[in-house]
Enzyme design. Structure first.
Site, short mmCIF file in Angstrom:
data_model
loop_
_atom_site.label_atom_id
_atom_site.label_comp_id
_atom_site.label_asym_id
_atom_site.label_seq_id
_atom_site.Cartn_x
_atom_site.Cartn_y
_atom_site.Cartn_z
N GLU A 1 36.17 -30.62 90.78
CA GLU A 1 34.87 -30.04 90.52
C GLU A 1 33.73 -31.01 90.86
O GLU A 1 32.71 -30.62 91.41
CB GLU A 1 34.77 -29.60 89.06
CG GLU A 1 33.61 -28.65 88.86
CD GLU A 1 33.28 -28.46 87.39
OE1 GLU A 1 34.06 -28.91 86.55
OE2 GLU A 1 32.23 -27.87 87.12
N ASP A 2 33.91 -32.26 90.50
CA ASP A 2 32.79 -33.20 90.56
C ASP A 2 32.85 -34.24 91.69
O ASP A 2 31.88 -34.95 91.90
CB ASP A 2 32.67 -33.97 89.24
CG ASP A 2 32.38 -33.04 88.07
OD1 ASP A 2 31.87 -31.94 88.33
OD2 ASP A 2 32.68 -33.42 86.93
#
Ligand code: MN
Length: 736
Positions: free
Chosen positions: A93-94
């Site tokens: 996600e990051d």
């Protein structure tokens, strides 16, 4: 870089490594070298991926995945795969890491779990209203791998533990979410310790003062409780020692949250709650002798204290659905207070604290992923099982959070939230106005359904469109969302506007012909005359030929201005009647008691048109036929086949046309046929299907088939034909 910063960074590196080693120590299930290598690899990947990131608190980001992995290993008791996934849970996600990377580096199972975790948090952050929706999505993901949920719980627990550095509004949002969604989930999974901590932490941020108050009071009364517990358990401990039973005694107060709950929901003062606690006696026991040993301790306890027979609970013979095992009794203390005593083995205690996840430890000596998988499956089954009460809490969620929303999917699997009762058409407008406007139907779960089909949670919808489709008036009856309603209304308004523009042109020509100025006062006078609220309605009716423009000829006009008759004359029957006739009649057919729009054909014997009183007749081979009530065949049909008669009714839809026949007679005149056809097609803009005529001794008779909107339209047309020079009679006919 300053020397000081360098030292700080060096210190941080040491901290990270020491946290990592702590994780390894906590990963008791990780036994082989190979497994440790894989965890190390995950750690290295996560460390590198997050290397430039810091948490809100300023700490290196990697602290978080390590902590989550540690909760997963230590407090939930999961194995290597879960630890790896916990370490990597925020990478896709990051950071630049992709799911493909995870699959290549670790394997398909890991990549699938990370995918689930990424999906959940990806949608979670958008807004508060999305919580419930995403939670549901999370539950749907369950069927893939329940570890997704367990790791998500660990992630949430760590975020709650470190919530202090977040902004206050964020704290409130996350705390509420935790209380509503995660704590009950932890409870469901039997993770009592985590459930309790999540609740307490939520309260800490939601009701900070009360939380502090209760926790202060608990601290102040701690000594009293400890003394009481020591005194109370003293004879029991002596007896246990004498029997050489190895044991542990815990005196647990209620959690801050449950005390707060009691104060608020049951209005019980703190003073009456704080000393409510359970004394837990945890014994070491052989697997085969657990039950007997527990009852032995029960017997010792009741040797000293009088038990309340109504309060005996044997969760050992019949464990709770979530796996909880324990023997509970409530006994009278010397001070006259009831005290709950829980008797259980170490194994049972661990299950009570960690839920199913603790089972593995006792199941087999050489546990492996297969074994792990089998109890993960068990959790999943417990969550999916609708037979027992395993799904109770999810039902509660549905009641509390999902009661007015449904969750449906696009063909690509995107989730959409709609109000309960939404139809396929609502969904189409949800996708795009254009899709809604041109929607002709839909496929729900691959099955063809009409626009009006009501959707259920979990449905997957594919919208079918046609360029020829236009929003219809009756669509408003089966849409729920404000969005669809307003879009349809707008489209209808646009359509009316467009038609009204044509009407305006027609009226302008007509007025100029009659030497009436096309000015506001005159338009207002016409609105009044025909009883319309606005000029657009007037123009629209003109375009649809729904008002009798012949009236204009009778108007009193002075210098281009209309002089309206006095109010009393406005009550003139002729005008009123005409106005009444032009309004309110419908021309779309609904059939049956439910007023459905079924397929039908119009009977050829009486050729009904909108406005006629009609009924439907179910034919053997030809579907529903619509007859006029005064059709020559009606009596015979109704008396012989009453059971095949269905109710039918016209409703408004002004754009349709129906065929009707008109017979006329007149004095033979060279110009007559021309005049009639000209009146029909030019002046009245009515389409003619056919015309036939014959002449006999100077008397002329003929029939015209025309397309009209409804009975009002037809009768005003008949009136106009009567005005044609030479025409004697005009009447409607049934058959050609
Ligand atoms: Mn996280």
């Amino acid at each position: 870089m300053s020397v000081e910063t360098e030292i700080d960074l060096e210190q941080e590196k040491q901290d990270i490594l020491s946290k990592y080693r702590g994780l390894l120590r906590a990963s008791k299930r990780t036994k082989t070298k190979e497994e440790r290598k894989r965890i190390r690899k995950a750690f290295d990947v996560a460390l590198e991926a997050h290397k430039d990131m810091r948490r809100k608190s300023g700490e290196p980001y990697i602290y978080h995945p390590i902590a989550v992995a540690r909760i997963v290993a230590e407090e939930i008791g999961l194995g290597t795969t879960s630890i790896i996934c916990a370490l990597l849970h925020d990478t896709v996600e990051d950071t630049d890491i992709t799911l493909e990377d995870v699959e290549v580096l670790f394997g398909p199972k890991e990549s699938k779990i990370i995918d689930g975790l990424t999906k959940i948090s990806g949608v979670f952050d958008q807004s508060t209203s999305l919580q419930a929706e995403n939670f549901r999505k999370m539950l749907l993901t369950l069927s893939d791998d329940v570890r997704v949920i367990l790791i998500k719980l660990a992630d949430r627990l760590h975020n709650m533990r470190t919530l202090g550095s977040m902004r206050h509004d964020k704290q409130l949002k996350i705390a509420s979410e935790t209380l509503y969604l995660y704590a009950p989930l932890a409870h469901r999974l039997g993770l009592y310790a985590i459930k309790s901590e999540l609740e307490d932490l939520s309260l800490k941020y939601k009701e900070t003062e009360e939380y502090e108050d209760i926790s202060q009071r608990l601290k102040k009364t701690q000594a009293v409780r400890t003394r009481f517990i020591n005194q109370f358990t003293l004879p029991i401990r002596r007896a246990l020692d004498a029997q050489n039973i190895s044991y542990e005694v815990k005196g647990r107060t209620k959690s801050i949250f449950s005390i707060w709950n009691k104060i608020h929901n049951k209005k019980i003062p703190f003073e009456e709650i704080y000393d409510l606690f359970a004394i837990r006696i945890i014994i070491n026991s052989n697997p085969d002798e657990e039950k007997a040993d527990c009852w032995k301790v029960y017997s010792m306890v009741t040797d000293y204290y009088q038990p309340n027979p109504d309060r005996l609970r044997d969760w050992i013979s019949t464990p709770k659905a979530n796996g909880y095992e324990s023997l509970h009794t409530t006994v009278m203390s010397p001070s006259g207070k009831w005290v709950e005593v829980q008797i259980r083995t170490q194994r049972m205690d661990e299950i009570a604290e960690k839920g199913y996840a603790a089972h593995w430890k006792y199941k087999e000596k050489n546990e492996n992923e297969t074994n792990l998988d089998s109890w993960l499956t068990k959790i999943r089954e417990s969550l999916e099982n609708k037979e027992d009460n395993a799904l109770d809490f999810i039902d509660d969620f549905k009641l509390n959070l999902f009661s007015d929303e449904i969750f449906v999917f696009t063909p690509k699997g995107e989730l959409r939230t709609l109000p309960k009762g939404s139809t396929a058409l609502d969904f189409a407008f949800e996708i795009h106005t254009q899709v809604g406007s041109s929607c002709i139907g839909a496929k729900v779960n691959k099955k063809l359904v009409p626009l009006s089909h009501t959707l259920k949670s979990g449905d997957q919808i594919e919208v079918l469109t046609s360029k020829k489709q236009k929003p219809k008036e009756d669509w408003l009856k089966f849409v729920t969302t404000a969005r669809a309603k307003s879009r349809i209304k707008n489209a209808l308004k646009e359509e009316r506007k467009r038609i009204a523009l044509d009407g305006k042109e027609i009226l302008m020509r007509k007025l100029s012909h009659l030497k009436i100025d096309f000015i506001n006062v005159n338009i207002a006078a016409l609105e009044q005359l025909y009883n319309f609220d606005n000029s657009q309605e007037l123009f629209f009716r003109v375009a649809m030929d729904r008002i009798d423009l012949k009236l204009l000829k009778k108007l009193n006009v002075e210098g281009g201005r209309i002089v309206l008759p006095k109010p009393k004359r406005a009550k003139n029957k002729g005008i009123d009647e005409l106005v009444a006739k032009t309004k309110g009649s419908g021309n779309k057919l609904v059939i049956g008691e439910d007023q459905q729009e079924l397929d039908y054909t119009l009977a050829t014997c009486c050729k009904p048109i909108p406005g006629d009183n009609v009924f439907g007749f179910v034919t053997v081979s030809d579907g529903i036929k619509i007859h006029r009530n005064n059709c020559p065949n009606a009596t015979q049909l109704m008396s012989n086949y009453a059971y095949r008669i269905v109710k039918a009714q016209w409703q408004s839809d002004e754009l349709l046309e129906f065929m009707a026949g008109v017979r006329f007679t007149g004095i033979d005149d060279v110009g007559l046929v021309y005049n009639i056809t000209n009146t029909i097609s030019q002046e009245l803009s009515v389409n003619m299907k056919s015309i036939g005529f014959e002449s006999h001794d100077g008397i002329f008779s003929g029939e015209v088939m025309l397309f009209v909107h409804d009975t009002d339209h037809l009768s005003s047309l008949i009136e106009k034909l009567k005005d044609v020079p030479g025409v004697l009679t005009v009447e409607r006919i049934n058959a050609t």
